[in-house]
Design a protein around this motif. Structure first.
Motif, PDB file in Angstrom:
ATOM      1  N   ARG A 188       0.817  -1.213   0.000  1.00 34.44           N
ATOM      2  CA  ARG A 188       0.000   0.000   0.000  1.00 34.44           C
ATOM      3  C   ARG A 188       0.852   1.266   0.000  1.00 34.44           C
ATOM      4  NH1 ARG A 188      -4.482  -0.399  -0.613  1.00 34.44           N
ATOM      5  NH2 ARG A 188      -4.845   1.768  -0.006  1.00 34.44           N
ATOM      6  N   PHE A 194      -9.428  -0.943   5.757  1.00 30.55           N
ATOM      7  CA  PHE A 194     -10.413  -0.651   4.726  1.00 30.55           C
ATOM      8  C   PHE A 194     -11.594   0.076   5.345  1.00 30.55           C
ATOM      9  CE2 PHE A 194     -13.997  -1.606   1.890  1.00 30.55           C
ATOM     10  CZ  PHE A 194     -13.443  -1.246   0.656  1.00 30.55           C
ATOM     11  N   LYS A 211     -16.540   4.402   3.015  1.00 29.04           N
ATOM     12  CA  LYS A 211     -16.019   5.100   1.836  1.00 29.04           C
ATOM     13  C   LYS A 211     -15.572   4.153   0.733  1.00 29.04           C
ATOM     14  CE  LYS A 211     -14.530   9.157   4.456  1.00 29.04           C
ATOM     15  NZ  LYS A 211     -13.415  10.083   4.779  1.00 29.04           N
ATOM     16  N   LYS A 212     -15.618   2.835   1.031  1.00 33.28           N
ATOM     17  CA  LYS A 212     -15.248   1.820   0.043  1.00 33.28           C
ATOM     18  C   LYS A 212     -13.834   2.004  -0.485  1.00 33.28           C
ATOM     19  CE  LYS A 212     -19.398   0.086   0.324  1.00 33.28           C
ATOM     20  NZ  LYS A 212     -19.613  -1.155   1.092  1.00 33.28           N
ATOM     21  N   ARG A 213     -12.940   2.287   0.440  1.00 31.58           N
ATOM     22  CA  ARG A 213     -11.524   2.436   0.077  1.00 31.58           C
ATOM     23  C   ARG A 213     -10.682   2.246   1.320  1.00 31.58           C
ATOM     24  NH1 ARG A 213      -9.762   6.947   2.365  1.00 31.58           N
ATOM     25  NH2 ARG A 213     -11.068   8.825   2.493  1.00 31.58           N
ATOM     26  N   PHE A 214      -9.349   2.115   1.098  1.00 35.78           N
ATOM     27  CA  PHE A 214      -8.441   1.997   2.228  1.00 35.78           C
ATOM     28  C   PHE A 214      -8.140   3.369   2.818  1.00 35.78           C
ATOM     29  CE2 PHE A 214      -7.613  -1.973   0.001  1.00 35.78           C
ATOM     30  CZ  PHE A 214      -7.509  -2.879   1.053  1.00 35.78           C
ATOM     31  N   CYS A 215      -7.819   3.375   4.098  1.00 33.48           N
ATOM     32  CA  CYS A 215      -7.402   4.606   4.761  1.00 33.48           C
ATOM     33  C   CYS A 215      -6.147   5.137   4.087  1.00 33.48           C
ATOM     34  CB  CYS A 215      -7.139   4.309   6.244  1.00 33.48           C
ATOM     35  SG  CYS A 215      -6.423   5.700   7.147  1.00 33.48           S
ATOM     36  N   LYS A 216      -6.079   6.463   3.949  1.00 37.47           N
ATOM     37  CA  LYS A 216      -4.963   7.075   3.226  1.00 37.47           C
ATOM     38  C   LYS A 216      -3.869   7.617   4.141  1.00 37.47           C
ATOM     39  CE  LYS A 216      -7.786   8.400  -0.775  1.00 37.47           C
ATOM     40  NZ  LYS A 216      -8.208   9.520  -1.663  1.00 37.47           N
TER      41      LYS A 216
END
Length: 418
Positions: A8, A15, A19-24
């Motif tokens: 990543r 996840f 938001k249907k995404r991984f944490c940034k």
């Protein structure tokens, strides 16, 4: 759901389902999860796991670092500034029982007619644009931006016509939001004689995308206060120690905020028992503030959010034989002026139908306008009692904004006898 941190690019492996995404968030070396999601890692992030902050459930904190976090958390109780004075501008408490006169279209028309006679010319139309606000016609701006700029340009034009748009003043913007009105006032005064200029912005809410940075480091003394107008004592604001005359401004100062702003400008801390019974005598501007009040221009809106306790026109209502209950009824009906139910399209020549026994949409709009006029008439009377020439003006067309009434005031010239 998680993925190895190495896959990543150093970002958190948690996840975020919503938001249907991984944490940034970036993770520490050798970790898979950021500090906020460290509970997903074996051992709870090496510090006893994370728990919800007791001051604000929107974020978490490492359990072993809770004590240190509570001392610096942004949600902790902070010391009140010197200019905070609980309810200084709130007005007297509302009595518990009121009688209500029958409010009918005929009675409302009679009351508004009496108010109009006392006001003289109650609502004139005067769109006065400031010449230094040409951005209002810039074709690069979108429709929404042009409407805001036209309102700001007209407010500046009215300030200019009253002799208030000049340096040597402290402009106090109530309900400042991003601070755009103050920004254009500052822009309009660029190149004027090098007198002192101050900008004081008052806003109770946190605001993004502020334009404050354009004022700092220039030819203006600038300050923003994060405080409710209800608790603001202007006599204790450090910026005002310069004793410049005050000019109150505001664009769509919502409901009771207009009355709070007027009280803030014209009244100092009330003495005990001063507001018992009949509405209080008002203090003169020079007594309330070292620099005095040079004038104001407040664009009004949301009369349905006015409150009797804060309202400055209670004496005016009393003189008309009206009280808190009628005031409440007028506030509710005032919303008909701008957001009443509109009738469906009609065939040519057809009668306009009413809805469920209520007045027709056009009549509801007229009633709402009368209610707004009555509420604003009390504000005009308040300013006149303070020794100011005050008036109400439709400062832009209804196509720009349906809330298009501007309250302006400047000191009344002394009579020849004095």
């Amino acid at each position: 759901m998680a993925a190895p941190a190495t896959d990543r690019n150093g970002k958190c492996a948690f996840f975020v389902e919503k938001k249907k995404r991984f944490c940034k968030m970036v993770v520490a070396k050798g970790r898979e999860f950021c500090g906020e999601h460290a509970n997903n890692e074996e051992g709870g992030g090496g510090g006893g796991g994370r728990i919800v902050c007791p001051l604000d459930p929107k974020h978490t904190v490492n359990r072993n670092k809770l004590e240190a976090h509570l001392k610096k958390c942004n949600s902790r109780d902070k010391a009140k500034p010197a200019y905070y004075a609980e309810d200084i501008n709130a007005g007297s408490p509302v009595p518990s029982q009121h009688s209500l006169q029958q409010v009918t279209p005929a009675s409302l028309s009679s009351w508004s007619a009496r108010a109009s006679r006392r006001l003289g010319n109650p609502l004139r139309r005067q769109v006065t644009l400031c010449e230094r606000s040409a951005e209002a016609d810039n074709p690069k701006n979108g429709d929404s931006a042009r409407k805001h700029l036209k309102q700001q340009a007209s407010i500046l034009g009215h300030l200019e016509a009253l002799g208030l748009l000049r340096r040597g003043r402290c402009f106090v913007e109530f309900g400042a939001g991003r601070g755009k009105l103050s920004h254009w006032i500052h822009r309009a005064l660029e190149g004027h004689p090098p007198e002192r200029l101050q900008m004081l912005l008052v806003e109770r809410s946190s605001t993004r995308f502020k334009v404050d940075g354009k004022h700092r480091g220039g030819d203006v003394e600038f300050a923003r206060l994060h405080i409710d107008i209800q608790h603001l004592d202007l006599t204790k604001v450090p910026l005002l120690e310069r004793r410049l005359p005050l000019v109150g401004v505001g664009k769509h100062l919502c409901g009771a905020a207009t009355d709070l702003a007027l009280r803030c400008l014209f009244r100092s801390r009330p003495t005990p028992g001063r507001e018992a019974g009949r509405p209080p005598k008002r203090l003169k501007a020079e007594a309330a503030h070292p620099g005095g009040v040079a004038g104001l221009a407040l664009a009004l809106c949301c009369h349905h959010r006015c409150e009797w306790r804060h309202y400055v026109g209670r004496r005016f209502f009393s003189d008309l034989g009206l009280g808190p209950a009628e005031f409440s009824a007028f506030c509710r009906m005032s919303s008909w002026a701008t957001c009443g139910v509109r009738a469906a399209p009609r065939a040519a020549g057809a009668e306009e139908a009413s809805d469920g026994g209520l007045p027709s949409p056009s009549e509801r709009e007229r009633i709402g306008r009368r209610c707004k006029l009555l509420l604003d008439a009390g504000r005009v009377e308040f300013l006149r009692a303070e020794g100011f020439d005050a008036r109400l003006t439709r400062y832009v067309g209804a196509g720009v904004t349906p809330e298009n009434v501007l309250l302006t005031a400047a000191p009344r010239p002394p009579s020849p006898e004095t």
